[in-house]
Design a protein around this motif. Structure first.
Motif, mmCIF file in Angstrom:
data_model
loop_
_atom_site.group_PDB
_atom_site.id
_atom_site.type_symbol
_atom_site.label_atom_id
_atom_site.label_comp_id
_atom_site.label_asym_id
_atom_site.label_seq_id
_atom_site.Cartn_x
_atom_site.Cartn_y
_atom_site.Cartn_z
ATOM 1 N N TRP A 185 8.363 2.969 31.833
ATOM 2 C CA TRP A 185 9.560 2.124 31.956
ATOM 3 C C TRP A 185 9.611 1.058 30.878
ATOM 4 C CZ3 TRP A 185 14.039 2.797 34.403
ATOM 5 C CH2 TRP A 185 14.094 3.822 35.349
ATOM 6 N N LEU A 186 8.446 0.599 30.418
ATOM 7 C CA LEU A 186 8.426 -0.342 29.289
ATOM 8 C C LEU A 186 8.928 0.373 28.031
ATOM 9 C CD1 LEU A 186 7.632 -3.241 28.384
ATOM 10 C CD2 LEU A 186 5.400 -2.297 27.724
ATOM 11 N N ALA A 187 8.541 1.637 27.863
ATOM 12 C CA ALA A 187 9.014 2.430 26.721
ATOM 13 C C ALA A 187 10.529 2.649 26.816
ATOM 14 C CB ALA A 187 8.284 3.768 26.667
ATOM 15 N N THR A 188 11.002 2.931 28.018
ATOM 16 C CA THR A 188 12.445 3.087 28.230
ATOM 17 C C THR A 188 13.183 1.802 27.858
ATOM 18 O OG1 THR A 188 12.430 4.827 29.919
ATOM 19 C CG2 THR A 188 14.195 3.233 30.061
ATOM 20 N N LEU A 189 12.659 0.687 28.348
ATOM 21 C CA LEU A 189 13.274 -0.614 28.071
ATOM 22 C C LEU A 189 13.291 -0.883 26.558
ATOM 23 C CD1 LEU A 189 14.430 -2.866 29.895
ATOM 24 C CD2 LEU A 189 12.163 -3.925 29.884
ATOM 25 N N ALA A 190 12.210 -0.558 25.883
ATOM 26 C CA ALA A 190 12.141 -0.732 24.424
ATOM 27 C C ALA A 190 13.154 0.185 23.737
ATOM 28 C CB ALA A 190 10.730 -0.452 23.922
ATOM 29 N N ALA A 217 12.151 -11.748 18.160
ATOM 30 C CA ALA A 217 11.565 -12.384 19.355
ATOM 31 C C ALA A 217 11.402 -11.354 20.470
ATOM 32 C CB ALA A 217 12.456 -13.539 19.818
ATOM 33 N N GLN A 218 12.373 -10.474 20.602
ATOM 34 C CA GLN A 218 12.274 -9.406 21.614
ATOM 35 C C GLN A 218 11.063 -8.519 21.318
ATOM 36 O OE1 GLN A 218 15.963 -7.242 21.746
ATOM 37 N NE2 GLN A 218 17.136 -8.975 22.533
ATOM 38 N N ALA A 219 10.909 -8.126 20.043
ATOM 39 C CA ALA A 219 9.785 -7.264 19.660
ATOM 40 C C ALA A 219 8.456 -7.942 19.981
ATOM 41 C CB ALA A 219 9.868 -6.925 18.170
ATOM 42 N N ALA A 220 8.365 -9.240 19.711
ATOM 43 C CA ALA A 220 7.122 -9.981 19.977
ATOM 44 C C ALA A 220 6.816 -10.015 21.471
ATOM 45 C CB ALA A 220 7.238 -11.405 19.424
ATOM 46 N N GLU A 221 7.851 -10.131 22.303
ATOM 47 C CA GLU A 221 7.628 -10.159 23.753
ATOM 48 C C GLU A 221 7.257 -8.767 24.286
ATOM 49 O OE1 GLU A 221 7.087 -12.783 25.254
ATOM 50 O OE2 GLU A 221 7.931 -14.206 23.841
ATOM 51 N N PHE A 222 7.854 -7.720 23.721
ATOM 52 C CA PHE A 222 7.439 -6.360 24.083
ATOM 53 C C PHE A 222 5.956 -6.167 23.740
ATOM 54 C CE2 PHE A 222 11.925 -4.949 24.379
ATOM 55 C CZ PHE A 222 11.833 -4.091 25.463
ATOM 56 N N ALA A 223 5.551 -6.656 22.571
ATOM 57 C CA ALA A 223 4.150 -6.529 22.151
ATOM 58 C C ALA A 223 3.229 -7.244 23.139
ATOM 59 C CB ALA A 223 3.968 -7.104 20.742
ATOM 60 N N ASP A 224 3.651 -8.427 23.586
ATOM 61 C CA ASP A 224 2.825 -9.192 24.538
ATOM 62 C C ASP A 224 2.698 -8.467 25.871
ATOM 63 O OD1 ASP A 224 2.312 -11.217 22.745
ATOM 64 O OD2 ASP A 224 3.854 -12.570 23.508
ATOM 65 N N VAL A 236 16.011 1.234 24.998
ATOM 66 C CA VAL A 236 17.350 0.673 25.219
ATOM 67 C C VAL A 236 17.572 -0.551 24.327
ATOM 68 C CG1 VAL A 236 18.914 -0.358 26.914
ATOM 69 C CG2 VAL A 236 17.464 1.561 27.583
ATOM 70 N N ALA A 237 16.520 -1.352 24.149
ATOM 71 C CA ALA A 237 16.633 -2.572 23.335
ATOM 72 C C ALA A 237 16.541 -2.276 21.839
ATOM 73 C CB ALA A 237 15.546 -3.572 23.739
ATOM 74 N N GLY A 238 16.147 -1.052 21.496
ATOM 75 C CA GLY A 238 16.021 -0.698 20.076
ATOM 76 C C GLY A 238 14.797 -1.301 19.421
ATOM 77 N N VAL A 239 13.720 -1.460 20.195
ATOM 78 C CA VAL A 239 12.481 -2.045 19.664
ATOM 79 C C VAL A 239 11.425 -0.949 19.473
ATOM 80 C CG1 VAL A 239 10.506 -3.522 20.286
ATOM 81 C CG2 VAL A 239 12.851 -4.374 20.536
ATOM 82 N N ASP A 240 10.768 -0.973 18.337
ATOM 83 C CA ASP A 240 9.694 -0.036 18.004
ATOM 84 C C ASP A 240 8.364 -0.643 18.470
ATOM 85 O OD1 ASP A 240 7.509 1.122 16.561
ATOM 86 O OD2 ASP A 240 8.889 1.862 15.029
ATOM 87 N N LEU A 241 7.792 -0.076 19.526
ATOM 88 C CA LEU A 241 6.589 -0.668 20.126
ATOM 89 C C LEU A 241 5.406 -0.667 19.158
ATOM 90 C CD1 LEU A 241 6.696 0.788 23.771
ATOM 91 C CD2 LEU A 241 7.170 -1.567 23.057
ATOM 92 N N ASP A 242 5.261 0.405 18.392
ATOM 93 C CA ASP A 242 4.152 0.496 17.427
ATOM 94 C C ASP A 242 4.233 -0.668 16.443
ATOM 95 O OD1 ASP A 242 3.050 1.270 14.709
ATOM 96 O OD2 ASP A 242 2.295 2.951 15.879
ATOM 97 N N GLN A 243 5.399 -0.833 15.866
ATOM 98 C CA GLN A 243 5.593 -1.903 14.880
ATOM 99 C C GLN A 243 5.417 -3.279 15.526
ATOM 100 O OE1 GLN A 243 9.357 -1.581 12.846
ATOM 101 N NE2 GLN A 243 9.176 -3.603 11.905
ATOM 102 N N ALA A 244 5.941 -3.428 16.744
ATOM 103 C CA ALA A 244 5.868 -4.721 17.434
ATOM 104 C C ALA A 244 4.415 -5.126 17.698
ATOM 105 C CB ALA A 244 6.643 -4.645 18.752
#
Lengths: 105, 105
Positions: A65-70, B54-61, A72-80
């Protein structure tokens, strides 16, 4: 996913996007966050129990669900993660955290 | 972590274990869960804003604290995700979820 290659964060986001993106788009951030929180609650509950398999399943759900949320938000978890933790603790900059004991983390 | 290799879930757990395991052991599950929830709150707040960095940083956390929590609980995130999602949606078994729209997910 049947292979034994270690799963990357990018592969996780891609897998979850393939599986759920059609629904994700309808739910949006707010609706997705609600489901995410429900899984957080189930994880909390599982951590109170001693069933390791159930705990693992709840960790998987929260991560999915965190991956889903990312997605939807357009955030790359690896990069973050790489940007925030790749060169050391965000608090002290060390690879083995030396932040003061009274502070997070 | 300075390289450009895609980060695996195993590498994430290992990185976070190296960085924080000394503190994790002292905090235990309950204390770690509290910090995890604080990060969830910060993510919710960031998602209300339009600052993508900021969103990416919070996803990382959140991801880092989830890895910490898994480390303390002794759960392998790679294995957990693979078992639950590796062969399809846990609800319908399909790689592209076909669960009823009214149900999660």
């Amino acid at each position: 996913m049947a292979d034994s290659q270690p799963m990357t964060l990018a592969a996780l986001q891609s897998l979850i996007a393939t599986m759920y993106s059609r629904k994700d788009e309808v739910r949006g951030i707010d609706g997705t966050f609600m489901w995410f929180m429900e899984e957080i609650g189930e994880l909390a509950s599982a951590l109170r129990d001693s069933d390791r398999a159930a705990q693992a399943a709840e960790f998987a759900d929260v991560l999915a669900w965190l991956a889903t949320l990312a997605n939807v938000a357009g955030v790359d978890l690896d990069q973050a993660v790489r940007e925030k933790y790749g060169t050391g603790c965000p608090g002290c900059g060390q690879m083995i955290c030396r932040c003061d004991e009274s502070t997070k983390p």
